[in-house]
Design a protein around this motif. Structure first.
Motif, PDB file in Angstrom:
ATOM      1  N   ALA A 157       0.813  -1.276  -0.146  1.00 22.37           N
ATOM      2  CA  ALA A 157       0.103  -0.009   0.183  1.00 22.37           C
ATOM      3  C   ALA A 157       0.954   1.151  -0.046  1.00 22.37           C
ATOM      4  N   GLY A 158       1.899   1.239   0.857  1.00 27.75           N
ATOM      5  CA  GLY A 158       2.862   2.372   0.942  1.00 27.75           C
ATOM      6  C   GLY A 158       3.598   2.813  -0.194  1.00 27.75           C
ATOM      7  N   THR A 159       4.013   1.559  -1.225  1.00 34.45           N
ATOM      8  CA  THR A 159       4.681   1.964  -2.443  1.00 34.45           C
ATOM      9  C   THR A 159       3.587   2.757  -3.528  1.00 34.45           C
ATOM     10  N   GLY A 160       2.522   2.141  -3.186  1.00 40.77           N
ATOM     11  CA  GLY A 160       1.345   3.149  -4.174  1.00 40.77           C
ATOM     12  C   GLY A 160       1.359   4.367  -3.876  1.00 40.77           C
ATOM     13  N   LEU A 161       1.321   4.712  -2.541  1.00 32.87           N
ATOM     14  CA  LEU A 161       1.339   6.302  -2.203  1.00 32.87           C
ATOM     15  C   LEU A 161       2.464   7.010  -2.695  1.00 32.87           C
ATOM     16  N   ILE A 162       3.677   6.320  -2.467  1.00 32.17           N
ATOM     17  CA  ILE A 162       4.812   6.667  -2.832  1.00 32.17           C
ATOM     18  C   ILE A 162       4.860   7.330  -4.463  1.00 32.17           C
ATOM     19  N   ARG A 163       4.542   6.103  -5.135  1.00 34.33           N
ATOM     20  CA  ARG A 163       4.469   6.492  -6.781  1.00 34.33           C
ATOM     21  C   ARG A 163       3.303   7.542  -6.801  1.00 34.33           C
ATOM     22  N   ALA A 164       2.334   7.848  -6.236  1.00 38.04           N
ATOM     23  CA  ALA A 164       1.255   8.882  -6.317  1.00 38.04           C
ATOM     24  C   ALA A 164       2.199  10.150  -6.106  1.00 38.04           C
ATOM     25  N   ASP A 165       3.092  10.364  -5.144  1.00 37.88           N
ATOM     26  CA  ASP A 165       3.935  11.357  -4.747  1.00 37.88           C
ATOM     27  C   ASP A 165       4.873  11.698  -5.906  1.00 37.88           C
ATOM     28  N   GLY A 166       5.028  10.856  -6.962  1.00 34.81           N
ATOM     29  CA  GLY A 166       6.098  11.002  -8.041  1.00 34.81           C
ATOM     30  C   GLY A 166       7.482  10.389  -7.892  1.00 34.81           C
ATOM     31  N   SER A 167       7.513   9.425  -6.884  1.00 33.69           N
ATOM     32  CA  SER A 167       8.608   8.843  -6.798  1.00 33.69           C
ATOM     33  C   SER A 167       8.559   7.389  -7.135  1.00 33.69           C
ATOM     34  N   PRO A 168       8.326   6.783  -8.286  1.00 30.45           N
ATOM     35  CA  PRO A 168       8.147   5.392  -8.691  1.00 30.45           C
ATOM     36  C   PRO A 168       9.336   4.704  -8.427  1.00 30.45           C
ATOM     37  N   ARG A 169      10.801   5.297  -8.633  1.00 29.21           N
ATOM     38  CA  ARG A 169      11.883   4.510  -8.381  1.00 29.21           C
ATOM     39  C   ARG A 169      12.191   3.924  -7.070  1.00 29.21           C
ATOM     40  N   TYR A 170      11.804   5.021  -5.973  1.00 27.10           N
ATOM     41  CA  TYR A 170      11.852   4.812  -4.705  1.00 27.10           C
ATOM     42  C   TYR A 170      11.212   3.512  -4.340  1.00 27.10           C
ATOM     43  N   SER A 171       9.779   3.615  -4.981  1.00 26.52           N
ATOM     44  CA  SER A 171       8.913   2.568  -4.465  1.00 26.52           C
ATOM     45  C   SER A 171       9.470   1.085  -4.838  1.00 26.52           C
ATOM     46  N   MET A 172      10.240   1.179  -6.390  1.00 27.76           N
ATOM     47  CA  MET A 172      10.466   0.051  -6.725  1.00 27.76           C
ATOM     48  C   MET A 172      11.762  -0.351  -5.849  1.00 27.76           C
ATOM     49  N   VAL A 173      12.649   0.445  -5.456  1.00 25.54           N
ATOM     50  CA  VAL A 173      13.786  -0.125  -4.786  1.00 25.54           C
ATOM     51  C   VAL A 173      13.182  -0.781  -3.284  1.00 25.54           C
TER      52      VAL A 173
END
Length: 460
Positions: A157-173
């Motif tokens: 769930a948290g990585t989805g929120l991180i992607r929404a913030d414009g940080s897809p690479r961080y969510s992937m890592v």
């Protein structure tokens, strides 16, 4: 609330859609595939150490993982869509509240699910289809993996929120860290330490904890907004709206849970009355569905990468950009699932062989499952993509309907009727029939939404 001028320069509203989709969907796809590998890696090592009974045990334990993912999608997609829609409209205050409340929901849901799983573990596993030898293995495995449920939900769930913030690479890592850790620890715990099922479970939990900690670290410093302590206080208004937009993917995953349980119980019953027996179909279905999930996770990742693009542009009344994001997502997902279709048709024996050796009947049933049950694999992504399209623009009820089509409206009745006449092969043919009908319905719903957007664009 007056629009925040700084939001007018948000890349979601100005950068080329193909570039945006590549930027947001690629990390999402990688993250989803890694998440799917958590279970498939365990199953490969378990199959080559414990055997077919161990594979059957991970299959009956898998519905609890599906429940975790369902909750993750409810909060992650619902929270991200709410956040991006408010950003597109320029309402920063509400955007912050949605983020904070989403994290509060993650913690509450994770703790509750862990307690329920620990208290009712054995009856849950029996309900999911566990019996005999595989019940003991399933209890060993799930009693440990339940410790990581909170971190599993936090990561997904948290990585989805991180992607929404414009940080897809961080969510992937964040997701990769856990997956790589699991991959490294699995053979060490299973073969070197000799922990068997328990070793696979502990490797999974440790990976999930590391990923969850990375999500918590990011939560302190979102780019688009500055979160304050008050934003994390649960408020019914925000929780209700997050749930309304996240309920479609939640239902879609819970529908998969119903299908998993139904298949587990059905293949056990009808398999026992066939020449395959009950254990072979149960093990093969577990393997087949997890291999399928590797590819299907790509479609889910593309859908998640599409979400912030569609939500923001729909909120900003840039309807052509929202439609283009959906169409490009469909093309990409269908190409990936077409590759899966070819693999399932031409090398099913080799795929099954990765999970340990078996009898001729084992490979024969594997061929039936991959070549027939998964025959319509290339059409499957249309349903989740359309569900996400509807959710992303705030059409929660329509999203719920589409999410129910394949698993509940079509699959369950067919799975209850066809095997009565055709035995276990009737269950095998249920898959492609349900997939094709749901593809037709989802395509119709997507066209209807496009027509509505065209009308809105004419009238604005």
């Amino acid at each position: 609330m007056e629009k925040d001028i700084s939001l007018d320069d948000n890349i979601l509203g100005r950068e080329e859609i193909s570039v945006l989709l590549k930027k947001f969907a690629t990390p999402s796809v990688v993250a989803m595939i890694v998440g799917a590998f958590y279970n498939i890696v365990d199953q490969i090592f378990i199959g080559n150490s414990v055997g077919v009974a161990g594979n059957a045990a991970t299959n009956v334990a898998f519905p609890l993982t599906t429940i975790c993912l369902s909750i993750s999608l409810l909060i992650g997609i619902g929270g991200a869509a709410s956040f991006n829609l408010r950003l597109g409209e320029g309402d920063v205050d509400k955007a912050k509240k949605y983020l904070g409340n989403a994290f509060a929901m993650i913690i509450i849901a994770g703790v509750l699910l862990t307690l329920i799983a620990r208290l009712f573990l054995k009856p849950l596993l029996i309900a999911f289809g566990a019996s005999g030898e595989n019940l003991g293995y399933a209890i060993t495995y799930t009693s440990i993996t339940s410790v990581g449920f909170l971190f599993f939900i936090l990561t997904n769930a948290g990585t989805g929120l991180i992607r929404a913030d414009g940080s897809p690479r961080y969510s992937m890592v964040a997701t990769l860290i856990g997956g790589i850790t699991n991959l490294i620890l699995d053979p060490i715990f299973i073969f070197v330490f000799g922990w068997g099922m328990a070793g696979a479970a502990w490797a999974t939990v440790i990976g999930q904890v590391l990923s969850g900690l990375m999500v918590l670290n990011y939560a302190r410093n979102f780019k688009s907004v500055k979160l304050e302590k008050s934003d994390f206080i649960p408020k019914s208004y925000y929780i209700k709206n997050i749930a309304s937009l996240g309920v479609a993917p939640l239902i879609n995953q819970l529908s998969l849970l119903v299908v998993q349980v139904l298949i587990n119980r059905s293949v056990g019953y009808y398999g026992a009355n066939s020449r395959f027996g009950s254990v072979i179909p149960l093990a093969v279905v577990g393997i087949g569905m997890k291999v399928f999930m590797i590819f299907f996770s790509s479609a889910l990742g593309i859908a998640q990468g599409m979400q912030p693009i569609v939500s923001y542009n729909y909120g900003a009344r840039k309807y052509e950009r929202a439609k283009e994001a959906y169409k490009l997502s469909v093309k990409a997902a269908m190409i990936i699932l077409s590759v899966a279709f070819l693999l399932f048709q031409f090398i099913p024996d080799q795929i099954i062989g990765l999970f340990g050796k078996g009898s001729d009947a084992y490979y024969e049933f594997g061929r039936y499952f991959f070549r027939i049950y998964l025959m319509m694999t290339f059409l499957v992504p249309i349903q989740p993509l359309t569900t996400n399209l509807l959710t992303s623009i705030g059409h929660a009820k329509k999203g719920i309907f589409v999410s129910l089509t394949r698993q509940i409206i079509f699959f369950v009745p067919l799975a209850l009727i066809l095997p009565r006449f055709f035995g276990i092969m009737g269950l095998i043919y249920t898959g492609p029939i349900a997939d094709f009908i749901s593809f037709i319905v989802a395509s119709f719903m997507a066209k209807k939404v496009f027509d509505e957007m065209d009308e809105l664009e004419k009238n604005q």
